[in-house]
Design a protein around this motif. Structure first.
Motif, PDB file in Angstrom:
ATOM      1  N   GLY A  51       7.833  28.760  -5.470  1.00  0.00           N
ATOM      2  CA  GLY A  51       8.385  27.857  -6.470  1.00  0.00           C
ATOM      3  C   GLY A  51       7.483  27.628  -7.663  1.00  0.00           C
ATOM      4  N   VAL A  52       6.699  28.653  -8.079  1.00  0.00           N
ATOM      5  CA  VAL A  52       5.835  28.527  -9.251  1.00  0.00           C
ATOM      6  C   VAL A  52       6.340  29.460 -10.341  1.00  0.00           C
ATOM      7  CG1 VAL A  52       3.812  27.844  -7.929  1.00  0.00           C
ATOM      8  CG2 VAL A  52       4.227  30.276  -8.380  1.00  0.00           C
ATOM      9  N   PRO A  53       6.153  29.111 -11.626  1.00  0.00           N
ATOM     10  CA  PRO A  53       6.584  30.001 -12.703  1.00  0.00           C
ATOM     11  C   PRO A  53       5.690  31.232 -12.785  1.00  0.00           C
ATOM     12  CG  PRO A  53       5.453  28.092 -13.605  1.00  0.00           C
ATOM     13  CD  PRO A  53       5.607  27.847 -12.141  1.00  0.00           C
ATOM     14  N   LEU A  54       6.248  32.307 -13.285  1.00  0.00           N
ATOM     15  CA  LEU A  54       5.558  33.596 -13.359  1.00  0.00           C
ATOM     16  C   LEU A  54       5.276  33.948 -14.821  1.00  0.00           C
ATOM     17  CD1 LEU A  54       4.620  36.144 -11.752  1.00  0.00           C
ATOM     18  CD2 LEU A  54       6.896  37.106 -12.214  1.00  0.00           C
ATOM     19  N   ALA A  55       4.042  34.353 -15.106  1.00  0.00           N
ATOM     20  CA  ALA A  55       3.657  34.849 -16.439  1.00  0.00           C
ATOM     21  C   ALA A  55       3.406  36.347 -16.315  1.00  0.00           C
ATOM     22  CB  ALA A  55       2.413  34.137 -16.945  1.00  0.00           C
ATOM     23  N   VAL A  56       4.194  37.150 -17.020  1.00  0.00           N
ATOM     24  CA  VAL A  56       4.126  38.613 -16.913  1.00  0.00           C
ATOM     25  C   VAL A  56       3.375  39.182 -18.107  1.00  0.00           C
ATOM     26  CG1 VAL A  56       5.447  40.740 -16.750  1.00  0.00           C
ATOM     27  CG2 VAL A  56       6.290  38.667 -15.637  1.00  0.00           C
ATOM     28  N   PHE A  57       2.323  39.957 -17.822  1.00  0.00           N
ATOM     29  CA  PHE A  57       1.576  40.682 -18.857  1.00  0.00           C
ATOM     30  C   PHE A  57       1.822  42.172 -18.618  1.00  0.00           C
ATOM     31  CE2 PHE A  57      -0.632  36.714 -18.061  1.00  0.00           C
ATOM     32  CZ  PHE A  57      -0.838  36.213 -19.348  1.00  0.00           C
ATOM     33  N   PRO A  58       2.690  42.814 -19.424  1.00  0.00           N
ATOM     34  CA  PRO A  58       3.044  44.215 -19.153  1.00  0.00           C
ATOM     35  C   PRO A  58       1.833  45.127 -19.271  1.00  0.00           C
ATOM     36  CG  PRO A  58       3.895  43.502 -21.283  1.00  0.00           C
ATOM     37  CD  PRO A  58       3.363  42.282 -20.610  1.00  0.00           C
ATOM     38  N   GLY A  59       1.535  45.854 -18.187  1.00  0.00           N
ATOM     39  CA  GLY A  59       0.379  46.737 -18.200  1.00  0.00           C
ATOM     40  C   GLY A  59       0.598  47.994 -17.393  1.00  0.00           C
ATOM     41  N   GLY A  60       1.855  48.359 -17.164  1.00  0.00           N
ATOM     42  CA  GLY A  60       2.149  49.554 -16.376  1.00  0.00           C
ATOM     43  C   GLY A  60       2.682  50.683 -17.235  1.00  0.00           C
ATOM     44  N   THR A  61       2.950  51.809 -16.610  1.00  0.00           N
ATOM     45  CA  THR A  61       3.574  52.924 -17.312  1.00  0.00           C
ATOM     46  C   THR A  61       4.985  52.551 -17.738  1.00  0.00           C
ATOM     47  OG1 THR A  61       2.279  54.454 -15.961  1.00  0.00           O
ATOM     48  CG2 THR A  61       4.166  55.367 -17.159  1.00  0.00           C
ATOM     49  N   LEU A  62       5.709  51.866 -16.858  1.00  0.00           N
ATOM     50  CA  LEU A  62       7.051  51.369 -17.173  1.00  0.00           C
ATOM     51  C   LEU A  62       7.050  49.849 -17.006  1.00  0.00           C
ATOM     52  CD1 LEU A  62       9.168  54.015 -15.241  1.00  0.00           C
ATOM     53  CD2 LEU A  62       8.598  54.003 -17.673  1.00  0.00           C
ATOM     54  N   ASN A  63       7.650  49.146 -17.962  1.00  0.00           N
ATOM     55  CA  ASN A  63       7.668  47.681 -17.947  1.00  0.00           C
ATOM     56  C   ASN A  63       9.063  47.184 -18.306  1.00  0.00           C
ATOM     57  OD1 ASN A  63       4.543  47.147 -17.768  1.00  0.00           O
ATOM     58  ND2 ASN A  63       4.807  48.617 -19.422  1.00  0.00           N
ATOM     59  N   HIS A  64      10.081  47.680 -17.596  1.00  0.00           N
ATOM     60  CA  HIS A  64      11.461  47.389 -17.975  1.00  0.00           C
ATOM     61  C   HIS A  64      11.778  45.898 -17.918  1.00  0.00           C
ATOM     62  CE1 HIS A  64      12.439  51.576 -18.248  1.00  0.00           C
ATOM     63  NE2 HIS A  64      12.163  51.813 -16.984  1.00  0.00           N
ATOM     64  N   PHE A  65      11.344  45.225 -16.879  1.00  0.00           N
ATOM     65  CA  PHE A  65      11.677  43.810 -16.740  1.00  0.00           C
ATOM     66  C   PHE A  65      11.092  42.995 -17.894  1.00  0.00           C
ATOM     67  CE2 PHE A  65      10.457  39.583 -14.993  1.00  0.00           C
ATOM     68  CZ  PHE A  65      11.737  39.067 -14.827  1.00  0.00           C
ATOM     69  N   ALA A  66       9.817  43.201 -18.188  1.00  0.00           N
ATOM     70  CA  ALA A  66       9.184  42.463 -19.276  1.00  0.00           C
ATOM     71  C   ALA A  66       9.862  42.763 -20.612  1.00  0.00           C
ATOM     72  CB  ALA A  66       7.698  42.814 -19.350  1.00  0.00           C
ATOM     73  N   TYR A  67      10.154  44.036 -20.868  1.00  0.00           N
ATOM     74  CA  TYR A  67      10.753  44.399 -22.158  1.00  0.00           C
ATOM     75  C   TYR A  67      12.156  43.823 -22.307  1.00  0.00           C
ATOM     76  CZ  TYR A  67       6.885  47.721 -22.609  1.00  0.00           C
ATOM     77  OH  TYR A  67       5.646  48.305 -22.692  1.00  0.00           O
ATOM     78  N   ASP A  68      12.913  43.773 -21.210  1.00  0.00           N
ATOM     79  CA  ASP A  68      14.254  43.196 -21.293  1.00  0.00           C
ATOM     80  C   ASP A  68      14.210  41.700 -21.577  1.00  0.00           C
ATOM     81  OD1 ASP A  68      15.478  45.594 -20.920  1.00  0.00           O
ATOM     82  OD2 ASP A  68      15.974  45.303 -18.825  1.00  0.00           O
ATOM     83  N   LEU A  69      13.104  41.056 -21.249  1.00  0.00           N
ATOM     84  CA  LEU A  69      12.926  39.647 -21.589  1.00  0.00           C
ATOM     85  C   LEU A  69      12.380  39.463 -23.000  1.00  0.00           C
ATOM     86  CD1 LEU A  69      11.463  38.023 -18.347  1.00  0.00           C
ATOM     87  CD2 LEU A  69      13.589  37.406 -19.502  1.00  0.00           C
ATOM     88  N   GLY A  70      12.010  40.558 -23.663  1.00  0.00           N
ATOM     89  CA  GLY A  70      11.413  40.455 -24.989  1.00  0.00           C
ATOM     90  C   GLY A  70       9.910  40.279 -24.943  1.00  0.00           C
ATOM     91  N   ILE A  71       9.279  40.563 -23.804  1.00  0.00           N
ATOM     92  CA  ILE A  71       7.829  40.470 -23.651  1.00  0.00           C
ATOM     93  C   ILE A  71       7.253  41.879 -23.735  1.00  0.00           C
ATOM     94  CG2 ILE A  71       5.943  39.788 -22.116  1.00  0.00           C
ATOM     95  CD1 ILE A  71       7.917  37.808 -20.810  1.00  0.00           C
ATOM     96  N   GLU A  72       6.534  42.161 -24.817  1.00  0.00           N
ATOM     97  CA  GLU A  72       6.002  43.503 -25.005  1.00  0.00           C
ATOM     98  C   GLU A  72       4.481  43.517 -25.124  1.00  0.00           C
ATOM     99  OE1 GLU A  72       8.015  45.192 -28.336  1.00  0.00           O
ATOM    100  OE2 GLU A  72       9.861  45.527 -27.188  1.00  0.00           O
ATOM    101  N   THR A  73       3.869  42.387 -25.425  1.00  0.00           N
ATOM    102  CA  THR A  73       2.431  42.331 -25.627  1.00  0.00           C
ATOM    103  C   THR A  73       1.864  41.087 -24.954  1.00  0.00           C
ATOM    104  OG1 THR A  73       2.591  41.064 -27.679  1.00  0.00           O
ATOM    105  CG2 THR A  73       2.688  43.464 -27.871  1.00  0.00           C
ATOM    106  N   VAL A  74       0.537  41.041 -24.856  1.00  0.00           N
ATOM    107  CA  VAL A  74      -0.145  39.858 -24.336  1.00  0.00           C
ATOM    108  C   VAL A  74       0.163  38.651 -25.215  1.00  0.00           C
ATOM    109  CG1 VAL A  74      -2.419  38.822 -23.985  1.00  0.00           C
ATOM    110  CG2 VAL A  74      -1.978  41.148 -23.182  1.00  0.00           C
ATOM    111  N   ASP A  75       0.254  38.876 -26.524  1.00  0.00           N
ATOM    112  CA  ASP A  75       0.544  37.773 -27.453  1.00  0.00           C
ATOM    113  C   ASP A  75       1.897  37.139 -27.162  1.00  0.00           C
ATOM    114  OD1 ASP A  75      -1.855  38.044 -28.743  1.00  0.00           O
ATOM    115  OD2 ASP A  75      -1.069  39.252 -30.389  1.00  0.00           O
TER     116      ASP A  75
END
Length: 505
Positions: A287-311
């Protein structure tokens, strides 16, 4: 006898269009000669070489490769791809239509200093400038996806355009017309294939998450063998000095995630989709929120949320912005968090895809990730061994069963991202067995929407039951491979996971 009365002959009046062209040409010529006689400080050793390097688009191909390699994120790769695609459109229009319709001769070189002239003079007609069109198309295409990279490329594009007048191979109006055509080509392509910014924002039911501007009470677990995760972890440490960053090997990942979820107000993860999958299961269970920092070869979940960079993630952490997303579930699941259940953020699949993953993992240590993916796809697409399953009470041979967590939408000619990650639906797609269904499906994908292929079918469902499986049949979820028993249930937990996500402006 007197001479007959006669009137002096007057010349036939010229059409206004001809007179206008002559006026424009005189002014164009005057501008060309003025620029030829003007001193361009520092241009001598640069512009002729730059003009030659842009022949046949080689300069822009190199720039695109560098941008994709050095950019370090999906936005940079999209910018490079759109730049090259825009250049291709502009080049085709310029050379096929423009130069054949307006057959203008090149300027005379008598006014241009010899040191400026190109060693090999172009033999095509002058209007419009193909170099200027390609430069403007590439720079505009890049800027449409990334304003920052567009600003980097723009001076280079302007220099290439100026070099064509400096070396004496084009009139100023040729360059101006080419630049306008290049910009128009990039904009026209955007009308056919939208940029990421044009697409609707993903479905974002707001979630509750604490604001953590410096990263205090945030524990970030990094899979040190995942893509660019180690380099991304350094950026996380710099941007969030109070965050606790733990780097670990893949076999330690689950244990470290469990520990991290118990000692922080939020759980962070850095890696690809498989790594994020494990973190999502732990975050949902605790039950804790998740902060995703995309750092893999494929990052589909992060990109679909609009998260592409650490910023992007840091922006959400500073504001405490978060969304709730659905969590796909299948049971029985593999060993790990959740016990009898397995979870997926992107997709669950059976049939050919697990084979592709296994083949890719076999070749990757020998030839690298992307070449391994190509070899694996070639091997899989030639196969025709169907998977025999009973799906919703009906026995059938299937080449592929795909279950997406949310509906995947089309971006251009192929299925791409999800606009809504909390729609409560499963995107179920099957490819029926038969002779070379993989090649038939590939041909259908190239020709148009997959729905036109007779081997493909799609439905929206809330749950799927798969029975009649041979125990040990492989399945894949978010790029990970496991093995089934004789039956599987696939459904989803609506809005079960809270993820930090920047809100659209």
């Amino acid at each position: 006898m007197s001479a007959p009365f006669s009137t002096p002959r007057t010349p036939f009046p010229r059409p206004p269009s001809t007179a206008l062209r002559e006026v424009l040409h005189r002014r164009d010529l005057a501008a060309f000669r003025g620029l030829a006689h003007r001193n361009w400080p520092g241009a001598g050793p640069v512009l002729p070489r730059l003009s030659r390097s842009a022949d046949h688009g080689l300069l822009w191909l190199g720039a695109a490769a560098g941008l994709a390699a050095l950019g370090g994120n999906a936005r940079a790769r999209r910018a490079a791809l759109r730049g090259i695609a825009s250049l291709g459109v502009a080049s085709a229009v310029t050379n096929v239509l423009g130069k054949s319709a307006v057959r203008r001769q090149r300027p005379l070189l008598d006014a241009v200093p010899v040191v400026r002239r190109l060693a090999r003079q172009p033999v095509t007609t002058s209007f419009p400038s193909g170099h200027a069109a390609s430069a403007a198309a590439f720079a505009t295409g890049v800027a449409l996806e990334s304003k920052g990279w567009g600003a980097v490329v723009a001076p280079l594009a302007l220099s290439v355009a100026a070099s064509r007048v400096y070396t004496g191979v084009h009139y100023p109006s040729d360059v101006l017309a080419g630049a306008v055509l290049g910009v128009g080509a990039a904009l026209a392509l955007r009308g056919v294939v939208p940029t990421r910014g044009q697409l609707p924002a993903p479905g974002r039911p707001p979630g509750h998450a604490p604001s953590l501007p410096t990263g205090q009470d945030l524990v970030v677990v990094v899979n040190e063998e995942s893509g660019t995760a180690t380099a991304t972890a350094a950026l996380v440490r710099s941007a969030l000095p109070d965050a606790e960053v733990v780097e670990c090997a893949p076999d330690e990942l689950s244990a470290e995630l469990e520990k991290a979820a118990g000692r922080g107000r939020a759980l962070g993860v850095c890696g690809g989709d498989g790594t994020v999958n494990r973190a999502a299961a732990v975050a949902a269970l605790h039950g804790v929120p998740l902060a995703v920092f995309p750092g893999g070869t494929l990052n589909h979940f992060a990109y679909d949320l609009g998260i592409e960079t650490v910023d992007d993630t840091c922006t959400a952490l500073i504001a405490g912005d978060a969304v709730r997303v659905d969590l796909g579930r299948f049971r029985p699941g593999p060993e790990g968090p959740g016990g009898a259940h397995g979870y997926f953020l992107n997709a669950f699949s059976m049939g050919v895809y697990p084979e592709l993953v296994r083949a890719r993992e076999h070749w990757a240590p020998k030839v690298g990730g992307w070449p391994a993916g190509v070899l694996a796809a070639w091997k899989v697409l030639r196969g025709d061994r169907p998977l025999e399953v009973e799906l919703e009470g009906r026995r059938r041979p299937l080449w592929l069963l795909f279950v997406g967590n949310g509906m995947f939408q089309r971006v251009g000619p192929a299925p791409g991202r999800r606009h809504n990650l909390a729609d409560g639906l499963l995107d179920v797609r099957v490819v029926h067995g038969g002779r070379a269904p993989g090649l038939r499906l590939l041909a259908a994908a190239v020709a148009g929407p997959l729905t036109r292929s007779p081997v493909h079918a799609a439905q929206r469902r809330h749950r799927v039951r798969i029975t009649g499986l041979t125990p040990g049949t492989p399945y894949a979820f978010d790029g990970e491979v496991a093995y089934s028993r004789d039956e599987l249930w696939v459904d989803k937990l609506p809005e079960a996971l809270t993820v930090y996500c920047p809100m659209p402006v």
